[in-house]
Write a protein that holds these residues in place. Structure first.
Motif, PDB file in Angstrom:
ATOM      1  N   ALA A  68     -36.359  19.710  23.337  1.00 44.52           N
ATOM      2  CA  ALA A  68     -36.453  18.499  22.561  1.00 44.52           C
ATOM      3  C   ALA A  68     -35.389  17.649  22.577  1.00 44.52           C
ATOM      4  O   ALA A  68     -34.369  17.849  22.931  1.00 44.52           O
ATOM      5  CB  ALA A  68     -36.235  19.076  21.016  1.00 44.52           C
ATOM      6  N   SER A  81     -36.716  14.785  18.088  1.00 46.85           N
ATOM      7  CA  SER A  81     -37.941  15.433  17.485  1.00 46.85           C
ATOM      8  C   SER A  81     -38.916  14.826  16.692  1.00 46.85           C
ATOM      9  O   SER A  81     -39.880  15.153  16.605  1.00 46.85           O
ATOM     10  CB  SER A  81     -37.311  16.774  16.856  1.00 46.85           C
ATOM     11  N   SER A  86     -28.985  10.712  16.628  1.00 49.99           N
ATOM     12  CA  SER A  86     -28.728  11.766  15.568  1.00 49.99           C
ATOM     13  C   SER A  86     -29.487  12.869  15.915  1.00 49.99           C
ATOM     14  O   SER A  86     -28.875  14.058  16.113  1.00 49.99           O
ATOM     15  CB  SER A  86     -29.159  11.009  14.091  1.00 49.99           C
ATOM     16  N   GLU A  87     -30.699  12.777  16.446  1.00 52.13           N
ATOM     17  CA  GLU A  87     -31.612  14.125  16.427  1.00 52.13           C
ATOM     18  C   GLU A  87     -31.189  14.688  17.897  1.00 52.13           C
ATOM     19  O   GLU A  87     -31.074  16.140  17.811  1.00 52.13           O
ATOM     20  CB  GLU A  87     -33.157  13.629  16.668  1.00 52.13           C
ATOM     21  N   SER A 145     -27.839  14.765  19.004  1.00 54.19           N
ATOM     22  CA  SER A 145     -26.845  15.331  18.748  1.00 54.19           C
ATOM     23  C   SER A 145     -27.188  16.831  17.995  1.00 54.19           C
ATOM     24  O   SER A 145     -26.416  17.521  18.307  1.00 54.19           O
ATOM     25  CB  SER A 145     -25.653  14.620  17.754  1.00 54.19           C
ATOM     26  N   SER A 146     -28.114  16.984  17.317  1.00 54.20           N
ATOM     27  CA  SER A 146     -28.531  18.141  16.612  1.00 54.20           C
ATOM     28  C   SER A 146     -29.221  19.108  17.762  1.00 54.20           C
ATOM     29  O   SER A 146     -28.961  20.153  17.786  1.00 54.20           O
ATOM     30  CB  SER A 146     -29.641  17.775  15.502  1.00 54.20           C
ATOM     31  N   ASN A 147     -30.247  18.369  18.451  1.00 53.97           N
ATOM     32  CA  ASN A 147     -30.996  19.188  19.412  1.00 53.97           C
ATOM     33  C   ASN A 147     -29.985  19.835  20.423  1.00 53.97           C
ATOM     34  O   ASN A 147     -30.463  20.915  21.106  1.00 53.97           O
ATOM     35  CB  ASN A 147     -32.080  18.517  19.921  1.00 53.97           C
ATOM     36  N   ALA A 184     -27.174  20.718  20.312  1.00 53.65           N
ATOM     37  CA  ALA A 184     -26.171  21.984  19.671  1.00 53.65           C
ATOM     38  C   ALA A 184     -26.253  23.170  19.962  1.00 53.65           C
ATOM     39  O   ALA A 184     -25.119  23.893  20.387  1.00 53.65           O
ATOM     40  CB  ALA A 184     -26.065  21.930  18.171  1.00 53.65           C
ATOM     41  N   ARG A 185     -27.569  23.697  20.449  1.00 51.32           N
ATOM     42  CA  ARG A 185     -27.806  25.049  21.007  1.00 51.32           C
ATOM     43  C   ARG A 185     -27.375  25.324  22.309  1.00 51.32           C
ATOM     44  O   ARG A 185     -27.403  26.589  22.764  1.00 51.32           O
ATOM     45  CB  ARG A 185     -29.309  25.522  20.825  1.00 51.32           C
ATOM     46  N   THR A 240     -23.501  12.408  16.498  1.00 52.42           N
ATOM     47  CA  THR A 240     -22.550  13.226  15.506  1.00 52.42           C
ATOM     48  C   THR A 240     -21.758  12.178  14.392  1.00 52.42           C
ATOM     49  O   THR A 240     -21.854  12.588  13.366  1.00 52.42           O
ATOM     50  CB  THR A 240     -21.531  14.106  16.266  1.00 52.42           C
ATOM     51  N   LEU A 288     -24.159  10.829  11.949  1.00 55.30           N
ATOM     52  CA  LEU A 288     -24.576  12.030  10.689  1.00 55.30           C
ATOM     53  C   LEU A 288     -23.516  12.396   9.781  1.00 55.30           C
ATOM     54  O   LEU A 288     -23.705  13.256   8.997  1.00 55.30           O
ATOM     55  CB  LEU A 288     -25.250  13.184  11.267  1.00 55.30           C
ATOM     56  N   SER A 289     -22.362  12.007  10.292  1.00 55.70           N
ATOM     57  CA  SER A 289     -21.166  12.602   9.460  1.00 55.70           C
ATOM     58  C   SER A 289     -21.162  12.431   8.102  1.00 55.70           C
ATOM     59  O   SER A 289     -21.554  10.917   7.731  1.00 55.70           O
ATOM     60  CB  SER A 289     -19.779  11.887  10.156  1.00 55.70           C
ATOM     61  N   SER A 290     -20.458  12.707   7.313  1.00 52.05           N
ATOM     62  CA  SER A 290     -20.264  12.729   5.969  1.00 52.05           C
ATOM     63  C   SER A 290     -19.883  11.331   5.803  1.00 52.05           C
ATOM     64  O   SER A 290     -18.735  10.901   6.132  1.00 52.05           O
ATOM     65  CB  SER A 290     -19.517  13.826   5.311  1.00 52.05           C
ATOM     66  N   TYR A 328     -23.711   9.025   6.950  1.00 49.83           N
ATOM     67  CA  TYR A 328     -25.467   9.276   6.864  1.00 49.83           C
ATOM     68  C   TYR A 328     -26.262   8.261   6.161  1.00 49.83           C
ATOM     69  O   TYR A 328     -26.979   7.686   6.648  1.00 49.83           O
ATOM     70  CB  TYR A 328     -25.511  10.721   6.366  1.00 49.83           C
ATOM     71  N   TYR A 373     -28.090   6.959   9.496  1.00 50.89           N
ATOM     72  CA  TYR A 373     -29.397   7.677   9.430  1.00 50.89           C
ATOM     73  C   TYR A 373     -30.457   7.419   8.418  1.00 50.89           C
ATOM     74  O   TYR A 373     -31.841   6.877   8.741  1.00 50.89           O
ATOM     75  CB  TYR A 373     -29.259   9.207   9.787  1.00 50.89           C
TER      76      TYR A 373
END
Lengths: 431, 471
Positions: B208, B211, B318-319, B321-323, B325-326, B351, B354-356, B359, B363
């Motif tokens: 990914a 996504s 954003s996506e 940074s998430s994808n 992570a694994r 990252t 998407l940070s508090s 966002y 995003y």
């Protein structure tokens, strides 16, 4: 100073669906013969794997929400909650952030209502085992639990005492069990508890809260609240504000600081792009509502209406075999329901050996043997009066319980066979 | 039948020759493998060549053909597969050293479908690492060179697949596009590349990237081949919740449908003044062909494509940074220090976005702009059937052009980003040569209007010989 407790609860329950939340793997983390046998690319977080939501789990989550009097969202979605830990293979947990399936419910306790903020759906993590393998301290990961459907129930900070907390938690557990969607076994971990605790001196919501984790029984939950109340009160008395932090409960010791505010995670929530948002039709909600069983609270109400004491009803409601027994007795001869309830609780009837039919037959037989005719009773009554002149005087002076005394004496003399009603009537006449 | 060397055949041509017995899959596959051996040291289209597996698959295909009454459509046809498609038991790196030694336990849905249709996988093609780029220069295994001029870039991220086709190292290929990753390298390499509607082709088993954008698709030498392969790989997949339960039409069977009265919109904002001189003119010349074919050209207006750069960057980073992570190296692959600079930049930016506290500003705002873009396209598709524009603002740039250019990809894909954010399907068609380098035009269609795009592309292909078009 005197303070009052302000507590909210977070309850996680693992659902007992056949398959996991986002893949077809078997959902049986406690029954698995070996670690890592119920796994696939999705719950192992392999490259390219995609989550497909389990419809049954979502329905179960909505049922829990309905049973807790929640509003069910018309539109909902999943989100990614990011943090790094070896038991979280994707680097994020699929959870729900700002659009949970269920919001704004409540549970009534005898100490007052506890609001339910939200009920949402997420996935469980894998399980870590810290063991020595071939002489080396090792951390092992079992992915059988990874991706098991997990429902999180979050309460409002409405809990005001450890007693109320226990009652609230028990009620939630009984409701979830009654729906049949989780075993709620705290020892195994299919039900897990967390407390958010603070103290207030004026009833307003304090500016801090302490999160307490690692609680695996209702009693420990209450103990943790007591411990925190004492700890926080001492700090407040010294003019300090307790630190906003996460603490762990150690039974026999107390709470221990685990993580401070400055280490609080930024989960970088984002909508889960792999799962399109849901529209939840009202038809579906009504359909699920109809599938709900009668909930414990309603059963208690109906048992009390049948004549059971409230305390007996609360015991009976949690024992399926007792409840079935009462149901049968009610069907066969409804006038014995009250007696059956009391006998179940007080006389501990062996339900494996006693059928409702046998039980009723015994009662009927006992009744047949009762002495009701005046001719047989009269000598016994006369004897009782003659032997207790002082009580006769009491009776004449207006002491009503003197009558009860004589009934008891006659009963004893008849070997328990005297009919209380006939005896009372005759006593009144002769006195 | 055909006098072409076997490796230069299209799928349709190879299919015919396989069917009448003039050629075997073993001969076809060997011809491709020999071409790879001869040319790939210079082109570097492949990260991994699966010569033995391919020859075995070819032998099996020939056996099947001897005995079976009916054969699957791609039986014995050699394919080049982008290295972000998981191939069971065959190394899959996504051109990142993090996955240098990763052998997947399962195959992507697209791979399963190609293999079930009889396809023979020659190997895994080079790409920008993790598909992060539009040059294939960010590959941890070195850049792919453009077969038209090996001092130039092939484009990307599906640069290996496009170059393998242009160098005739394969009969057909598959790639993936997040925004431009099929269209742009196809444009630079003079090949056909099709990005389907988001959700038309399963993403299951594709490493990914973004996504909400990733779309696998065919890359071919002819429009017929694209129609054929799309028909095989498209469709709902129970393992990808974002695939649509929309029936798959007979793309190939309906390919020759009439395009008279087709309305084609030319968005004036997509013929940018700062494009490489000649590109706009070449594409307008190609558009004129449609008038001769009975279609109607109209000028339309879309949001300035430059707005899509910022929007796309935020959503995609954003996506990403998430994808990513694994990829911790705990369970498979190498650890995070193997990430290249481009991946690290994207992880950091995503990252942050998407940070508090950020966002909503990034995003969430970007998703709102995305909705605006979708409405913008909806409005134009009420007026026209297809949108036609250049695919990229330039022809292939020299190797090294990406150095020090962190936003290289976003600028090269400026004309592809909006339609990627909105999930629309599009094709790249080569329309001519500018100073000896291919120029591409794109045809963008409404959601699930793949057939209209293919019909228009086919009509153009049949009416012209693009290699002879110059200004």
């Amino acid at each position: 100073m005197t303070y009052s407790l302000v507590c909210g609860a977070e309850i996680h329950v693992e659902l007992n669906t056949k398959s996991k939340m986002f893949c077809g793997c078997k959902n049986d983390p406690f029954g698995a013969a070996k670690p890592n046998i119920y796994t696939c690319p999705v719950c192992l977080g392999l490259p390219g794997a995609l989550p497909v939501p389990n419809k049954k789990a979502i329905e179960d989550c909505i049922k829990i929400g309905l049973a807790l009097h929640c509003e069910i969202a018309e539109v909902s979605k999943f989100d990614r909650k990011h943090y790094f830990y070896p038991d979280l293979p994707k680097g994020y947990q699929i959870s729900q952030y700002d659009e949970p399936f269920c919001v704004k419910g409540y549970v009534d306790t005898s100490f007052g209502r506890v609001g339910i903020t939200r009920v949402h759906m997420e996935e469980d993590t894998a399980k870590m085992h810290h063991e020595v393998v071939d002489g080396v301290k090792s951390s092992l990961i079992d992915f059988n639990r990874s991706g098991v459907p997990l429902v999180e129930i979050v309460s409002e900070p409405d809990i005001k005492s450890p007693e109320q907390a226990k009652e609230f938690l028990k009620k939630v557990r009984d409701i979830v069990r009654a729906i049949g969607v989780s075993s709620c076994d705290m020892e195994k971990g299919s039900m897990r508890l967390e407390a958010n605790v603070s103290l207030t001196s004026d009833g307003s919501l304090p500016a801090y809260k302490v999160e307490v984790k690692n609680i695996n029984s209702f009693r420990f939950f209450a103990n943790a609240l007591e411990y925190e109340t004492k700890r926080q009160a001492e700090l407040l008395d010294k003019g300090e504000t307790p630190t906003q932090e996460t603490r762990g409960w150690r039974e026999g010791y107390g709470t221990v600081s685990q993580r401070g505010k400055e280490d609080a995670a930024d989960y970088r929530y984002m909508p889960e792009p792999d799962i399109p948002p849901f529209e939840i039709s009202r038809d579906m909600v009504e359909h699920l509502r109809k599938e709900l069983p009668i909930l414990p609270e309603e059963i208690i109400t109906s048992l009390v209406a049948d004549g059971l004491s409230e305390s007996a009803a609360k015991i009976v409601v949690n024992q399926t075999d007792m409840l079935e027994f009462i149901e049968q007795v009610k069907k066969l001869n409804s006038k014995y329901v009250q007696k059956a309830g009391n006998d179940l609780v007080n006389k501990k009837i062996d339900l494996k050996k006693t059928s409702p039919e046998d039980y009723l037959k015994t009662l009927e037989n006992a009744k047949m043997d009762k002495i009701t005719d005046e001719a047989t009773l009269r000598p016994l009554v006369e004897k009782a009066i003659a032997e207790n002149p002082a009580v006769v005087a009491d009776y004449k002076a207006g002491k009503q319980n003197a009558l009860g005394f004589f009934v008891g004496v006659v009963m004893k003399a008849s070997g328990g066979k005297a009919d209380p009603r006939a005896t009372t009537d005759l006593l009144k006449k002769l006195l | 039948m055909s006098n072409k060397p076997l490796n230069e055949l299209s799928v349709k041509e190879a299919q015919t020759m396989l069917a009448d017995g003039t050629v075997s899959s073993v001969e076809l596959t060997r011809s491709c493998l020999e071409t790879i051996e001869a040319k790939d040291p210079e082109i570097h289209a492949f990260v991994t060549v699966l010569a033995d597996d391919a020859m075995d698959a070819a032998k099996r295909a020939d056996q099947v053909r001897k005995t079976a009454k009916t054969v699957p459509p791609l039986l014995g046809i050699p394919f080049a597969v982008k290295d972000n498609f998981l191939t069971k038991g065959a190394r899959t790196t996504a051109s990142s050293k993090v996955l240098d030694n990763y052998y997947p336990q399962y195959s992507a849905t697209v791979i399963e479908k190609l293999e079930a249709s009889g396809g023979v996988i020659l190997g895994k093609t080079n790409m920008d690492a993790w598909a992060h780029g539009s040059s294939t220069e960010t590959s941890d295994y070195g850049p792919t060179h453009n077969p038209w001029d090996t001092s130039r870039l092939a484009g990307g991220s599906s640069g290996g697949s496009a170059a393998a086709l242009a160098a005739a190292e394969t009969i057909a290929a598959v790639g993936t596009e997040t925004a431009g990753s099929i269209r742009q390298p196809s444009s630079w390499c003079g090949t056909i590349g099709f990005k389907p509607t988001y959700g038309r082709v399963s993403r299951y088993g594709v490493v990914a990237m973004g996504s909400s954008l990733d779309s696998p698709g065919p890359m071919t030498k002819s429009v017929e081949d694209t129609a054929l392969i799309l028909g095989v790989i498209a469709g709902h997949d129970a393992r990808d919740a974002t695939t649509a339960p929309v029936p798959v039409p007979d793309y190939l069977g309906d390919l020759q449908n009439d395009i008279h009265n087709l309305k084609i919109g030319l968005p004036k904002e997509y013929f940018m003044t700062d494009s490489q001189p000649g590109v706009n003119e070449m594409v307008k010349k190609a558009a004129a062909v449609y008038e001769n074919l009975g279609a109607q050209l109209v000028e339309v207006s879309l949001l300035d494509p430059k707005y899509s750069i910022a929007d796309y960057t935020i959503v995609q980073r954003s996506e990403v940074s998430s994808n990513l992570a694994r990829y911790t190296g705990v369970r498979y692959g190498n650890d995070r220090c193997y990430f290249g600079d481009e991946a690290k930049r994207r992880i950091m930016l995503g990252t942050y976005a998407l940070s508090s506290g950020y966002y909503d500003a990034y995003y969430k705002k970007a998703q709102a702009v995305r909705m605006l873009m979708k409405r913008d396209f909806d409005r134009v598709f009420e007026q026209v059937d297809l949108i036609l524009s250049p695919t990229t603002p330039s022809t292939a740039l020299p190797l090294g052009a990406t150095h020090g250019q962190a936003m290289f990809g976003e600028l090269a894909d400026v004309l592809a980003e909006a339609s990627s954010l909105t999930g629309h399907p599009a094709i790249n068609m080569p329309v001519g040569l500018l100073q000896g380098l291919p120029v591409g035009m794109q045809l963008i269609g409404n959601h699930f209007a793949e057939q209209k795009i293919l019909n228009a592309a086919y009509a153009y292909e049949q009416a012209t010989n693009w290699r002879e078009n110059t200004l």
